[in-house]
Design a protein around this motif. Sequence first.
Motif, mmCIF file in Angstrom:
data_model
loop_
_atom_site.group_PDB
_atom_site.id
_atom_site.type_symbol
_atom_site.label_atom_id
_atom_site.label_comp_id
_atom_site.label_asym_id
_atom_site.label_seq_id
_atom_site.Cartn_x
_atom_site.Cartn_y
_atom_site.Cartn_z
ATOM 1 N N LEU A 148 0.708 -1.346 -0.264
ATOM 2 C CA LEU A 148 0.232 -0.454 0.070
ATOM 3 C C LEU A 148 1.100 1.321 0.102
ATOM 4 O O LEU A 148 0.663 2.267 -1.098
ATOM 5 C CB LEU A 148 -1.064 0.144 1.279
ATOM 6 N N HIS A 149 1.793 1.137 1.095
ATOM 7 C CA HIS A 149 3.272 2.404 1.236
ATOM 8 C C HIS A 149 3.955 2.668 -0.549
ATOM 9 O O HIS A 149 3.599 3.724 -0.872
ATOM 10 C CB HIS A 149 3.580 2.436 1.645
ATOM 11 N N ALA A 150 3.911 1.415 -1.158
ATOM 12 C CA ALA A 150 4.784 1.175 -2.323
ATOM 13 C C ALA A 150 3.590 2.421 -3.638
ATOM 14 O O ALA A 150 3.764 2.457 -4.275
ATOM 15 C CB ALA A 150 4.690 0.466 -3.272
ATOM 16 N N LYS A 151 2.060 1.982 -3.281
ATOM 17 C CA LYS A 151 1.648 2.467 -4.565
ATOM 18 C C LYS A 151 1.560 4.338 -4.038
ATOM 19 O O LYS A 151 1.348 4.557 -4.884
ATOM 20 C CB LYS A 151 0.240 1.887 -4.095
ATOM 21 N N ASN A 152 0.896 4.470 -2.201
ATOM 22 C CA ASN A 152 -0.019 5.590 -2.394
ATOM 23 C C ASN A 152 1.572 6.313 -2.417
ATOM 24 O O ASN A 152 1.709 7.971 -2.875
ATOM 25 C CB ASN A 152 -0.765 5.586 -0.900
ATOM 26 N N TYR A 153 2.768 6.281 -2.016
ATOM 27 C CA TYR A 153 3.882 7.323 -1.436
ATOM 28 C C TYR A 153 5.535 6.861 -3.339
ATOM 29 O O TYR A 153 6.012 7.125 -2.660
ATOM 30 C CB TYR A 153 4.146 7.332 -0.174
ATOM 31 N N LYS A 154 4.745 6.938 -4.026
ATOM 32 C CA LYS A 154 5.589 6.426 -5.094
ATOM 33 C C LYS A 154 6.697 7.631 -5.225
ATOM 34 O O LYS A 154 7.873 7.175 -5.639
ATOM 35 C CB LYS A 154 4.803 6.903 -6.497
ATOM 36 N N GLY A 155 6.351 8.533 -5.331
ATOM 37 C CA GLY A 155 7.130 9.563 -5.485
ATOM 38 C C GLY A 155 7.883 10.586 -4.075
ATOM 39 O O GLY A 155 8.653 11.730 -3.954
ATOM 40 N N ALA A 156 7.581 10.024 -3.309
ATOM 41 C CA ALA A 156 7.916 10.522 -1.441
ATOM 42 C C ALA A 156 9.753 10.391 -1.504
ATOM 43 O O ALA A 156 10.124 11.746 -0.871
ATOM 44 C CB ALA A 156 7.580 9.476 -0.903
ATOM 45 N N VAL A 157 10.130 9.364 -2.255
ATOM 46 C CA VAL A 157 11.982 9.603 -1.955
ATOM 47 C C VAL A 157 12.224 10.686 -3.045
ATOM 48 O O VAL A 157 13.444 11.769 -2.292
ATOM 49 C CB VAL A 157 12.376 8.873 -3.260
ATOM 50 N N TRP A 158 11.519 11.026 -3.837
ATOM 51 C CA TRP A 158 12.284 12.437 -4.743
ATOM 52 C C TRP A 158 12.046 13.566 -3.815
ATOM 53 O O TRP A 158 13.422 14.973 -4.364
ATOM 54 C CB TRP A 158 11.391 12.677 -5.555
ATOM 55 N N VAL A 159 10.641 13.956 -3.062
ATOM 56 C CA VAL A 159 10.476 14.969 -2.355
ATOM 57 C C VAL A 159 11.307 14.765 -1.042
ATOM 58 O O VAL A 159 12.283 16.069 -0.062
ATOM 59 C CB VAL A 159 8.887 14.712 -1.854
ATOM 60 N N ALA A 160 12.070 14.089 -0.698
ATOM 61 C CA ALA A 160 13.204 13.298 0.917
ATOM 62 C C ALA A 160 14.498 14.112 0.074
ATOM 63 O O ALA A 160 14.878 14.791 0.531
ATOM 64 C CB ALA A 160 12.947 12.392 1.017
#
Length: 62
Positions: A31-43
Motif C-alpha cells: 500500500l505504501h509503495a502504491k500511495n507514496y511513489k514520489g516521496a523519495v524525490w521529495v526527501a
Amino acid sequence: MFSKGQMIFAGLFVIVFAVAIFFTYRKDKKLHAKNYKGAVWVAVAFFIFIGILFFIKYALKN
C-alpha cells in the motif's frame, strides 16, 4: 537516576515497539509503495535544499 525496574521497562518497551512497527510496516508495504511513489524525490529535494542553506550560511560567514 532511573531505577532498575524503570530501565527494564524502557528496554522492553523499545524492543516491543520496534517489533510492532516492523510488522505493521511489512503488512502495509504494498500500500505504501502504491500511495507514496514520489516521496523519495521529495526527501531528496528537501535534503538538497537543507544542504544549499548550509552552504550559503558558511559562504556568507567566511
